[in-house]
Design an enzyme around this catalytic site. Structure first.
Site, PDB file in Angstrom:
ATOM      1  CB  ILE A 298      37.857   7.455  36.340  1.00  8.83           C
ATOM      2  CG1 ILE A 298      38.235   7.510  37.819  1.00  8.83           C
ATOM      3  CG2 ILE A 298      36.463   6.906  36.154  1.00  8.83           C
ATOM      4  CD1 ILE A 298      37.308   8.392  38.643  1.00  8.83           C
TER       5      ILE A 298
ATOM      6  CB  VAL B  85      41.431   7.212  40.400  1.00  8.61           C
ATOM      7  CG1 VAL B  85      40.145   7.790  40.973  1.00  8.61           C
ATOM      8  CG2 VAL B  85      42.640   7.872  41.059  1.00  8.61           C
TER       9      VAL B  85
ATOM     10  CE  LYS C   1      45.877   8.611  44.447  1.00  2.00           C
ATOM     11  NZ  LYS C   1      46.354   9.989  44.684  1.00  2.00           N
TER      12      LYS C   1
ATOM     13  N   GLY D 168      46.680   8.352  39.512  1.00  2.65           N
ATOM     14  CA  GLY D 168      47.343   9.473  40.147  1.00  2.65           C
ATOM     15  C   GLY D 168      48.766   9.133  40.505  1.00  2.65           C
TER      16      GLY D 168
ATOM     17  CG  ASP E 116      52.605  16.073  41.011  1.00  2.00           C
ATOM     18  OD1 ASP E 116      53.328  16.593  40.142  1.00  2.00           O
ATOM     19  OD2 ASP E 116      52.100  14.933  40.894  1.00  2.00           O
TER      20      ASP E 116
END
Length: 443
Positions: A18, A26, A41, A21, A139
């Site tokens: 999906i 992920v 993750k 990161g 971030d």
């Protein structure tokens, strides 16, 4: 290699990718023990190389879990568990059926300011809660903002977050974060802190309304970092009533930004606080000024000429109202988009309203050098129409005597070969904003 249908930690069945990161890939997965959908993750091979050793990347994942476990908020993706897969730690996260803000922007383009304010208020609420437990995200960007179909917004990816007091996990010489959304102090090599999160959130919301980040994009990362470090943002043009909030959050000086909690409160209201005051100088930090071409005596004479010109031009009639200088239309009368006041020798100014909303507007004034030699300085003057108040100004120095407004050059843009410009945000309690006649006086 991890594939679809793999079983992680004996209970999480991978269903499909999906996203990716800062620290890994992920997957959507099925928790076979609790019969629920989760996000898993997995640390990527590239992420393992991001540190000096694979163990450092592993530690980053563990730190993300520890940080996220400290934060329980409805607008932040929750961490359910930390497990091991193929010798590496993995995060088991809350699964939110959603699209990233960047995907929404790619599909729809720039978003309406009121929608962006609602998104920002939810994000700021979660980030304020993170700050209150000592967590700096570091971030914040559209890729890390998830939007559910019901309008719920959540911040994710604390992979490079840092708890105040923790030792840094970034490698020597590496700047943590995404360049286009960094705060100037971080791009310049300083440490990320709570104010830099505020700037990055402002940059994210700016991108949502304008379609590009406040420093635009650049394939040359070094050039982009230099531009970000200067703090010289492109003033927002499509943000409407959200523009003053964005400019407040995007102050070059970290001490002049709101706290994240203040940002949340005023984003929820859709406007900055009443005490939001104009800057005496510009909102941006730019390179040092060039050496002046004339001496102190000539500068002093120019200032005296400006003062004399203003005194002569502002003749008070019997009713106590200022009269316009000869040849000027009434200050409250709308002018054509190309209209300007009669220029003085060597200098002319063009005033354009670039954005407006119910109780305010944004304007930009371009100063043009019409002389055969460079200008050593300039001052633009006009009479502020009734019911209007300047709330913020950049790229110039503001002074005001009643309704008479004077904007002089800042330290870095007084020497003009061709053109320079300044801009401002103004509030209004009257009718739609109108363009007053402006006059440019060359030093």
């Amino acid at each position: 290699m991890t594939n679809k249908d793999d079983l992680v930690a004996g209970r999480y069945r991978l269903v499909g990718r999906i996203g990716r990161g800062a620290m890994g890939v992920v997957w959507r997965a099925h928790d076979e023990r609790l019969d629920r959908t989760v996000a898993v993750k997995l640390l990527s091979f590239d992420a393992a190389l991001a540190g000096t050793e694979g163990g450092q990347a592993d530690e980053r994942v563990m730190r993300e879990a520890r940080l996220a476990a400290k934060l329980q908020h409805p607008n932040a993706i929750a961490v359910h568990d930390v497990v091991e897969h193929e010798g590496r730690p993995c995060l088991v996260l809350e699964y939110l059926p959603s699209e990233s803000l960047s995907a929404v922007m790619a599909e729809r383009g720039a978003l309406p300011p009121d929608e962006v304010a609602k998104i920002g208020a939810q994000l700021a609420d979660a980030l304020a809660a993170a700050h209150e437990v000592g967590i700096v995200h570091r971030d914040i960007k559209p890729d890390n903002v998830l939007i559910a179909p019901d309008g719920t917004v959540k911040i994710t990816d604390f992979g490079i977050s840092k708890a105040i007091g923790d030792a840094t996990m970034t490698s020597v010489g590496v700047i943590a974060g995404t360049p286009a959304f960094l705060a100037p102090e971080v791009a310049g090599g300083g440490k990320a802190g709570f104010p830099s999160d505020v700037f990055s959130l402002g940059a994210t919301l700016y991108a949502a309304t304008e379609g590009v980040p406040p420093f635009d994009f650049d394939d040359n990362t070094i050039a982009l970092l230099l531009r970000v470090a200067s703090g010289n943002i492109i003033p927002p043009r499509q943000a409407g009533p959200l523009a003053p909030m964005l400019i407040w959050m995007l102050r070059a000086d970290p001490n002049e930004r709101p706290t994240m909690r203040q940002a949340q409160e005023h984003l929820a209201k859709g406007k900055p606080p009443p005490h939001f005051q104009p800057r005496i100088t510009a909102t941006m930090t730019l390179p040092p000024p060039k050496p002046r071409r004339r001496g102190v005596l000539m500068s002093t004479m120019a200032i005296l000429l400006v003062a004399i010109g203003l005194v002569v031009g502002l003749v008070i009639n019997k009713s106590g109202n200022p009269q316009q200088p000869t040849g000027f239309p009434n200050a409250l009368s709308p002018l054509p988009s190309s209209a300007t006041a009669p220029p003085s020798v060597g200098c002319e100014a063009v005033y354009v309203i670039t954005n407006s909303w119910n109780d305010g507007y944004q304007a930009e004034v371009t100063v043009r050098n019409s002389a055969t030699h460079p200008l050593d300085g300039w001052t633009v003057t006009w009479t502020l129409p009734g019911g209007q108040k300047i709330n913020d100004l950049w790229n110039g120095t503001l002074s005001q005597d009643g309704k008479t407004v004077r904007v002089a050059a800042a330290q870095w843009n007084g020497d003009v070969d061709k053109t320079t410009s300044f801009g401002f945000i103004a509030g209004t309690t009257g009718p739609n904003p109108v363009k007053p006649p402006v006059q440019c006086i060359a030093d």
